[in-house]
Design a protein around this motif. Sequence first.
Motif, PDB file in Angstrom:
ATOM      1  N   ASN A   1       0.867  -1.180   0.000  1.00 22.12           N
ATOM      2  CA  ASN A   1       0.000   0.000   0.000  1.00 22.12           C
ATOM      3  C   ASN A   1       0.899   1.223   0.000  1.00 22.12           C
ATOM      4  O   ASN A   1       1.535   1.546   1.005  1.00 22.12           O
ATOM      5  N   LEU A   2       0.983   1.875  -1.148  1.00 18.57           N
ATOM      6  CA  LEU A   2       1.882   3.014  -1.307  1.00 18.57           C
ATOM      7  C   LEU A   2       1.133   4.143  -1.990  1.00 18.57           C
ATOM      8  O   LEU A   2       0.543   3.956  -3.052  1.00 18.57           O
ATOM      9  N   ASN A   3       1.148   5.305  -1.349  1.00 15.61           N
ATOM     10  CA  ASN A   3       0.455   6.488  -1.884  1.00 15.61           C
ATOM     11  C   ASN A   3      -1.022   6.203  -2.142  1.00 15.61           C
ATOM     12  O   ASN A   3      -1.607   6.658  -3.127  1.00 15.61           O
TER      13      ASN A   3
ATOM     14  N   THR B   1      -0.778  -2.589  -4.562  1.00 15.92           N
ATOM     15  CA  THR B   1      -0.150  -3.278  -5.687  1.00 15.92           C
ATOM     16  C   THR B   1       0.378  -4.629  -5.218  1.00 15.92           C
ATOM     17  O   THR B   1       0.979  -4.727  -4.140  1.00 15.92           O
ATOM     18  N   LYS B   2       0.167  -5.654  -6.038  1.00 17.87           N
ATOM     19  CA  LYS B   2       0.722  -6.960  -5.724  1.00 17.87           C
ATOM     20  C   LYS B   2       2.211  -6.956  -6.057  1.00 17.87           C
ATOM     21  O   LYS B   2       2.605  -6.595  -7.161  1.00 17.87           O
ATOM     22  N   VAL B   3       3.017  -7.348  -5.072  1.00 21.94           N
ATOM     23  CA  VAL B   3       4.471  -7.269  -5.239  1.00 21.94           C
ATOM     24  C   VAL B   3       5.145  -8.557  -4.779  1.00 21.94           C
ATOM     25  O   VAL B   3       4.580  -9.333  -3.991  1.00 21.94           O
ATOM     26  N   TRP B   4       6.366  -8.738  -5.303  1.00 23.37           N
ATOM     27  CA  TRP B   4       7.282  -9.703  -4.712  1.00 23.37           C
ATOM     28  C   TRP B   4       8.094  -8.964  -3.666  1.00 23.37           C
ATOM     29  O   TRP B   4       8.748  -7.968  -3.967  1.00 23.37           O
ATOM     30  N   LYS B   5       8.032  -9.432  -2.427  1.00 24.01           N
ATOM     31  CA  LYS B   5       8.817  -8.859  -1.338  1.00 24.01           C
ATOM     32  C   LYS B   5      10.070  -9.715  -1.194  1.00 24.01           C
ATOM     33  O   LYS B   5      10.007 -10.866  -0.751  1.00 24.01           O
ATOM     34  N   VAL B   6      11.215  -9.156  -1.578  1.00 24.06           N
ATOM     35  CA  VAL B   6      12.460  -9.922  -1.661  1.00 24.06           C
ATOM     36  C   VAL B   6      13.450  -9.379  -0.632  1.00 24.06           C
ATOM     37  O   VAL B   6      13.829  -8.206  -0.677  1.00 24.06           O
ATOM     38  N   GLN B   7      13.888 -10.247   0.270  1.00 20.53           N
ATOM     39  CA  GLN B   7      14.808  -9.852   1.333  1.00 20.53           C
ATOM     40  C   GLN B   7      16.208 -10.337   0.995  1.00 20.53           C
ATOM     41  O   GLN B   7      16.424 -11.506   0.692  1.00 20.53           O
ATOM     42  N   THR B   8      17.178  -9.411   1.049  1.00 19.29           N
ATOM     43  CA  THR B   8      18.554  -9.752   0.677  1.00 19.29           C
ATOM     44  C   THR B   8      19.551  -9.226   1.703  1.00 19.29           C
ATOM     45  O   THR B   8      19.251  -8.319   2.486  1.00 19.29           O
TER      46      THR B   8
ATOM     47  N   ARG C   1      18.472   0.745  12.682  1.00 16.23           N
ATOM     48  CA  ARG C   1      18.186   1.942  11.901  1.00 16.23           C
ATOM     49  C   ARG C   1      17.538   1.541  10.585  1.00 16.23           C
ATOM     50  O   ARG C   1      17.779   0.455  10.067  1.00 16.23           O
ATOM     51  N   LEU C   2      16.742   2.430  10.035  1.00 17.24           N
ATOM     52  CA  LEU C   2      16.015   2.105   8.818  1.00 17.24           C
ATOM     53  C   LEU C   2      16.004   3.283   7.860  1.00 17.24           C
ATOM     54  O   LEU C   2      15.757   4.425   8.250  1.00 17.24           O
ATOM     55  N   MET C   3      16.292   2.986   6.600  1.00 19.88           N
ATOM     56  CA  MET C   3      16.067   3.923   5.511  1.00 19.88           C
ATOM     57  C   MET C   3      15.086   3.281   4.538  1.00 19.88           C
ATOM     58  O   MET C   3      15.003   2.066   4.434  1.00 19.88           O
ATOM     59  N   THR C   4      14.361   4.107   3.810  1.00 19.39           N
ATOM     60  CA  THR C   4      13.453   3.575   2.806  1.00 19.39           C
ATOM     61  C   THR C   4      13.421   4.497   1.596  1.00 19.39           C
ATOM     62  O   THR C   4      13.532   5.724   1.732  1.00 19.39           O
ATOM     63  N   MET C   5      13.317   3.903   0.435  1.00 15.82           N
ATOM     64  CA  MET C   5      13.131   4.638  -0.807  1.00 15.82           C
ATOM     65  C   MET C   5      11.787   4.236  -1.402  1.00 15.82           C
ATOM     66  O   MET C   5      11.488   3.041  -1.494  1.00 15.82           O
ATOM     67  N   GLU C   6      10.999   5.225  -1.807  1.00 11.89           N
ATOM     68  CA  GLU C   6       9.653   4.968  -2.319  1.00 11.89           C
ATOM     69  C   GLU C   6       9.473   5.670  -3.659  1.00 11.89           C
ATOM     70  O   GLU C   6       9.832   6.844  -3.802  1.00 11.89           O
ATOM     71  N   ILE C   7       8.910   4.945  -4.595  1.00  7.63           N
ATOM     72  CA  ILE C   7       8.722   5.505  -5.935  1.00  7.63           C
ATOM     73  C   ILE C   7       7.687   6.607  -5.910  1.00  7.63           C
ATOM     74  O   ILE C   7       6.692   6.535  -5.193  1.00  7.63           O
ATOM     75  N   ILE C   8       7.946   7.659  -6.683  1.00  5.13           N
ATOM     76  CA  ILE C   8       6.981   8.752  -6.794  1.00  5.13           C
ATOM     77  C   ILE C   8       6.449   8.867  -8.219  1.00  5.13           C
ATOM     78  O   ILE C   8       5.400   9.436  -8.456  1.00  5.13           O
ATOM     79  N   ASP C   9       7.201   8.365  -9.209  1.00  7.71           N
ATOM     80  CA  ASP C   9       6.703   8.282 -10.591  1.00  7.71           C
ATOM     81  C   ASP C   9       7.652   7.430 -11.418  1.00  7.71           C
ATOM     82  O   ASP C   9       8.723   7.052 -10.957  1.00  7.71           O
TER      83      ASP C   9
END
Length: 245
Positions: free
Chosen positions: A192-194, A198-205, A237-245
């Motif tokens: 749930n973004l903005n 959206t159905k996503v693959w959540k991939v942990q690396t 600590r946490l950083m996040t990047m989120e798409i805007i367009d």
Amino acid sequence: MKTAFYIVLLTFGSSFLGYSQNQPLSPNNNTADTSLVQPESSNMNWYIVQDTVKVLIGKVNTQIKKDNKDLYVVTTVDMTQATTKWVDTTIVSIKNFKPIYHSSYNQQRDMVLHFDSKVTGYYFDKKNDSKTTINETTTKPYFDSNFYPQLIRFLPLSEGYQNSIAIFDYNPTTSTGVITATIKNTELAILNLNGQETKVWKVQTTDDISKNQTISTYYIDVTTRKILKHDIAFNGRLMTMEIID
């Protein structure tokens, strides 16, 4: 860019309190679907997160282009507290993603790598005004460490998918050479973004660059394979990047 993410996470942190293979993935052992690679432009906001508060620290633009032979990935980072932009350029073979060239320019250092029978180039430390010539011999195939987040998008992702990836990383202060990135888990999720689901693959690396202390989680659109969100967690600590367009 991978190393840059870790540096920023540490810096800002002090200010704002299923499937596996025996052989690591490499250009010689590559299960990625290259037909999924398409020209693309995306913009993301880069935040550092404390509790539920997100503080914008930069903006990231990624351009992907290709021709009949090569794939080009250019990432430009505009940090709020930096006077100049960071620009990373990666070139790989479109056939199997074998690395060809990587350059990275930012306030701290400039680096250029040419990938052939040897890895050659230079590393210029701007703080110490020192330049190091790079001439590294490798004995096994690998991907560029800066490209593997893109590689993940094109792999045969499924519930529980796991794998290891051979990557080359240059770091004058720690170790240099072919190391490992690991896909720890993959699951189908709803992002749930903005206000949009959206159905996503959540991939942990994780990877040897951070001695496997940093966990990156990619949220990849199931249909378009575009990265919609990227979380980077290290030592609470946490950083996040989120798409805007």
